[in-house]
Design a protein around this motif. Structure first.
Motif, PDB file in Angstrom:
ATOM      1  N   PRO A  49      -8.431 -11.359 112.533  1.00 29.86           N
ATOM      2  CA  PRO A  49      -6.991 -11.095 112.505  1.00 29.86           C
ATOM      3  C   PRO A  49      -6.215 -11.637 113.694  1.00 29.86           C
ATOM      4  O   PRO A  49      -4.983 -11.552 113.711  1.00 29.86           O
ATOM      5  N   TYR A  50      -6.905 -12.201 114.683  1.00 36.29           N
ATOM      6  CA  TYR A  50      -6.214 -12.686 115.874  1.00 36.29           C
ATOM      7  C   TYR A  50      -6.453 -14.184 116.066  1.00 36.29           C
ATOM      8  O   TYR A  50      -6.625 -14.669 117.172  1.00 36.29           O
ATOM      9  N   GLY A  51      -6.430 -14.916 114.962  1.00 38.59           N
ATOM     10  CA  GLY A  51      -6.764 -16.336 115.003  1.00 38.59           C
ATOM     11  C   GLY A  51      -5.586 -17.270 115.154  1.00 38.59           C
ATOM     12  O   GLY A  51      -5.676 -18.427 114.761  1.00 38.59           O
ATOM     13  N   GLY A  52      -4.463 -16.798 115.673  1.00 41.82           N
ATOM     14  CA  GLY A  52      -3.321 -17.674 115.909  1.00 41.82           C
ATOM     15  C   GLY A  52      -2.294 -17.612 114.798  1.00 41.82           C
ATOM     16  O   GLY A  52      -2.311 -16.696 113.957  1.00 41.82           O
ATOM     17  N   PRO A  53      -1.363 -18.575 114.752  1.00 42.45           N
ATOM     18  CA  PRO A  53      -0.260 -18.535 113.785  1.00 42.45           C
ATOM     19  C   PRO A  53      -0.719 -18.402 112.337  1.00 42.45           C
ATOM     20  O   PRO A  53      -0.100 -17.688 111.549  1.00 42.45           O
ATOM     21  N   ALA A  54      -1.809 -19.085 111.971  1.00 44.31           N
ATOM     22  CA  ALA A  54      -2.262 -19.012 110.580  1.00 44.31           C
ATOM     23  C   ALA A  54      -2.658 -17.586 110.210  1.00 44.31           C
ATOM     24  O   ALA A  54      -2.243 -17.053 109.169  1.00 44.31           O
ATOM     25  N   ALA A  70       9.960 -19.800  99.161  1.00 48.11           N
ATOM     26  CA  ALA A  70       9.767 -21.228  99.439  1.00 48.11           C
ATOM     27  C   ALA A  70       9.297 -21.438 100.877  1.00 48.11           C
ATOM     28  O   ALA A  70       8.393 -22.248 101.141  1.00 48.11           O
ATOM     29  N   ARG A  71       9.884 -20.691 101.817  1.00 49.88           N
ATOM     30  CA  ARG A  71       9.458 -20.784 103.219  1.00 49.88           C
ATOM     31  C   ARG A  71       8.020 -20.288 103.380  1.00 49.88           C
ATOM     32  O   ARG A  71       7.233 -20.865 104.142  1.00 49.88           O
ATOM     33  N   LEU A  72       7.696 -19.207 102.691  1.00 52.07           N
ATOM     34  CA  LEU A  72       6.334 -18.680 102.766  1.00 52.07           C
ATOM     35  C   LEU A  72       5.336 -19.700 102.241  1.00 52.07           C
ATOM     36  O   LEU A  72       4.290 -19.939 102.868  1.00 52.07           O
ATOM     37  N   GLN A  73       5.636 -20.304 101.114  1.00 53.24           N
ATOM     38  CA  GLN A  73       4.711 -21.279 100.538  1.00 53.24           C
ATOM     39  C   GLN A  73       4.553 -22.490 101.450  1.00 53.24           C
ATOM     40  O   GLN A  73       3.443 -23.015 101.618  1.00 53.24           O
ATOM     41  N   GLU A 117       7.026 -21.657 115.594  1.00 52.51           N
ATOM     42  CA  GLU A 117       8.394 -21.812 115.090  1.00 52.51           C
ATOM     43  C   GLU A 117       8.424 -21.795 113.556  1.00 52.51           C
ATOM     44  O   GLU A 117       9.319 -21.188 112.948  1.00 52.51           O
ATOM     45  N   GLN A 118       7.459 -22.465 112.932  1.00 52.36           N
ATOM     46  CA  GLN A 118       7.395 -22.470 111.470  1.00 52.36           C
ATOM     47  C   GLN A 118       7.057 -21.083 110.934  1.00 52.36           C
ATOM     48  O   GLN A 118       7.630 -20.642 109.939  1.00 52.36           O
ATOM     49  N   ARG A 119       6.147 -20.426 111.610  1.00 54.94           N
ATOM     50  CA  ARG A 119       5.800 -19.072 111.215  1.00 54.94           C
ATOM     51  C   ARG A 119       7.005 -18.147 111.381  1.00 54.94           C
ATOM     52  O   ARG A 119       7.294 -17.312 110.512  1.00 54.94           O
ATOM     53  N   GLY A 120       7.730 -18.294 112.469  1.00 52.98           N
ATOM     54  CA  GLY A 120       8.905 -17.471 112.717  1.00 52.98           C
ATOM     55  C   GLY A 120       9.998 -17.687 111.686  1.00 52.98           C
ATOM     56  O   GLY A 120      10.659 -16.731 111.261  1.00 52.98           O
ATOM     57  N   ALA A 161      19.852 -13.675 115.392  1.00 53.63           N
ATOM     58  CA  ALA A 161      21.241 -14.101 115.238  1.00 53.63           C
ATOM     59  C   ALA A 161      21.958 -14.201 116.584  1.00 53.63           C
ATOM     60  O   ALA A 161      22.790 -15.093 116.791  1.00 53.63           O
ATOM     61  N   LEU A 162      21.608 -13.309 117.505  1.00 55.53           N
ATOM     62  CA  LEU A 162      22.318 -13.268 118.773  1.00 55.53           C
ATOM     63  C   LEU A 162      21.708 -14.179 119.827  1.00 55.53           C
ATOM     64  O   LEU A 162      22.439 -14.858 120.568  1.00 55.53           O
ATOM     65  N   THR A 163      20.394 -14.213 119.897  1.00 53.01           N
ATOM     66  CA  THR A 163      19.741 -14.931 120.997  1.00 53.01           C
ATOM     67  C   THR A 163      18.803 -16.053 120.559  1.00 53.01           C
ATOM     68  O   THR A 163      18.316 -16.802 121.400  1.00 53.01           O
ATOM     69  N   GLY A 164      18.510 -16.123 119.246  1.00 50.92           N
ATOM     70  CA  GLY A 164      17.562 -17.135 118.775  1.00 50.92           C
ATOM     71  C   GLY A 164      16.111 -16.736 118.960  1.00 50.92           C
ATOM     72  O   GLY A 164      15.212 -17.569 118.761  1.00 50.92           O
ATOM     73  N   ALA A 165      15.841 -15.476 119.313  1.00 50.80           N
ATOM     74  CA  ALA A 165      14.467 -15.012 119.522  1.00 50.80           C
ATOM     75  C   ALA A 165      13.762 -14.844 118.186  1.00 50.80           C
ATOM     76  O   ALA A 165      14.287 -14.200 117.274  1.00 50.80           O
ATOM     77  N   LEU A 166      12.571 -15.415 118.073  1.00 46.59           N
ATOM     78  CA  LEU A 166      11.781 -15.271 116.861  1.00 46.59           C
ATOM     79  C   LEU A 166      11.065 -13.926 116.849  1.00 46.59           C
ATOM     80  O   LEU A 166      10.755 -13.376 117.914  1.00 46.59           O
ATOM     81  N   PRO A 167      10.780 -13.371 115.662  1.00 39.14           N
ATOM     82  CA  PRO A 167      10.036 -12.113 115.607  1.00 39.14           C
ATOM     83  C   PRO A 167       8.654 -12.270 116.238  1.00 39.14           C
ATOM     84  O   PRO A 167       7.991 -13.300 116.079  1.00 39.14           O
ATOM     85  N   GLU A 168       8.226 -11.262 116.965  1.00 41.93           N
ATOM     86  CA  GLU A 168       6.903 -11.258 117.544  1.00 41.93           C
ATOM     87  C   GLU A 168       5.881 -10.965 116.447  1.00 41.93           C
ATOM     88  O   GLU A 168       5.983  -9.938 115.779  1.00 41.93           O
ATOM     89  N   PRO A 169       4.893 -11.841 116.224  1.00 45.08           N
ATOM     90  CA  PRO A 169       3.920 -11.578 115.164  1.00 45.08           C
ATOM     91  C   PRO A 169       3.176 -10.280 115.399  1.00 45.08           C
ATOM     92  O   PRO A 169       2.787  -9.942 116.513  1.00 45.08           O
TER      93      PRO A 169
END
Length: 382
Positions: free
Chosen positions: A206-211, A286-289, A301-304, A370-378
């Motif tokens: 479960p901790y193998g990176g973005p994938a 579509a983004r998920l696929q 960035e793609q994951r976010g 929306a305010l700062t451009g911060a991506l969600p933390e996985p």
């Protein structure tokens, strides 16, 4: 797939109201899902499955949720468990588990609850022993395989795949919530369960990176698809009732409830909410696929971007479902409250399910973007 899905949807719709009232395990309906051939949608063709994409899989989930969100939930979690094996397991585990899933077909249950840390692995020779308890184990009853999370001796969360029938595993019949009454989301206990080293998924785990962090994206897209299906189902049943059975109010000056301007206003608002969530669903899936197809080289960035689109969809779908399922009685009238119609199940189901993880925290993530451009933390819920 469409013929099998249509047949299954009709079968579930025919008994949905009575089964919601009864609760318990929907054994006959689970067997109908097994016979449908749809349990293998997410299994890659290399392992004997259908290799369908997420828009198709979650479109099927959404269709089932229109008539029976409990069974849609179990059906959806089957594909989440398959995705988990693909994301967490090494090639040998993928081959072993997913080939068996396709050949069965085997029905997966879920005991992966990262907030419930009461289950522990201890070393035992060349393997482990598993002891503890897990709550909210959707689909564990009548399952063939379970995905389980447990803490190892170092306190690290590990994910393992086990046969539900392995000695020491006990699935309790204790799910009795007001909604999603046939998801069997109760308790599973583990008493000195033998765990082989290869039962632990990974590497990468479960901790193998973005994938690996795509699993919560899949999970959140599933929840949102169920909510949207509930909203669409509530709207369709309410509209049919208004057209066929509702009476106009005595001072309305119209011949039918379907001509009442206040009723029409409500339906207009329902349409905007549901159509908006539907449009967001198309973008999110579509983004998920896209992220799924490129997971071998996925960037944060793609994951976010996928996570943000899915969170937006989820908030809109939950709001639409809660609103339509609550206000449908304002456009159907007092007769619609008769228990035989079961219209209250839509609100009870989405109210129960939408508490899985707080919508407020999805809005917080979206606001930060929306305010700062911060991506969600996985994480396991984002």
């Amino acid at each position: 797939m469409s013929a099998a899905l249509d047949e299954l949807t009709r079968a579930l719709a025919a008994t949905a109201v009575a089964r919601d009232r009864a609760g318990g395990t929907a054994k006959a309906e689970r067997d109908a899902i097994r016979r449908s051939g749809l349990l293998t949608l997410a299994v890659p063709t290399a392992f004997g499955g259908q290799g369908a994409g997420w828009p198709e899989i979650l479109g099927a989930v959404r269709s089932l949720a229109r008539v029976d969100s409990s069974l849609a939930h179990l059906f959806a979690f089957q594909h989440l468990m398959v995705a988990s094996v693909l994301l967490y397991g090494h090639p040998g585990q993928q081959d072993r588990l997913l080939t068996a899933t396709a050949n069965g077909p085997l029905f997966w249950g879920n005991a992966l609850n990262p907030l419930d840390r009461r289950t522990h692995l201890t070393a035992d020779g060349d393997g482990f022993r598993l002891n503890g308890v897990k709550s909210f184990c959707s689909g564990a009853s009548d399952s063939d395989l379970l995905l389980v999370s447990a803490d190892d001796a170092d306190g690290v969360l590990r994910v393992l795949a086990l046969p539900t029938a392995r000695p020491g595993v006990a699935v309790l019949d204790d799910w009795d919530n007001m909604g999603q009454r046939q998801t069997d989301s109760g308790t599973v206990t583990f008493t000195d369960v033998r765990v082989e080293a290869d039962d632990l998924l990974g590497p990468p785990g479960p901790y193998g990176g973005p994938a690996s962090s795509l699993r919560p994206c899949v999970a959140q897209a599933i929840l949102a698809s169920i909510y949207l299906g509930i909203a669409e189902g509530a709207l369709a049943e309410a509209a049919a009732f208004t057209r066929d059975q509702s009476r106009p109010w005595r001072t309305s000056g119209v011949a039918s409830a379907a001509e009442d301007p206040y009723v029409l206003r409500h339906y207009g608002e329902f349409h905007v909410a549901v159509a908006g969530a539907g449009a967001l669903a198309e973008r999110a899936l579509a983004r998920l696929q896209q992220a799924w197809d490129g997971r071998a080289t996925l960037t944060p960035e793609q994951r976010g971007a996928a996570a943000l689109a899915i969170a937006t969809f989820k908030v809109a779908a939950a709001r639409a479902a809660l609103d339509v399922s609550n206000r449908l009685f304002e456009v159907t009238g007092a007769r619609a409250t008769a228990a035989r119609h079961g219209f209250d199940r839509f609100w009870r189901n989405v109210r129960t399910h939408s508490l899985h993880d707080p919508i407020d925290y999805k809005l917080k993530e979206l606001g930060a973007w929306a305010l700062t451009g911060a991506l969600p933390e996985p994480g396991f819920y984002s």
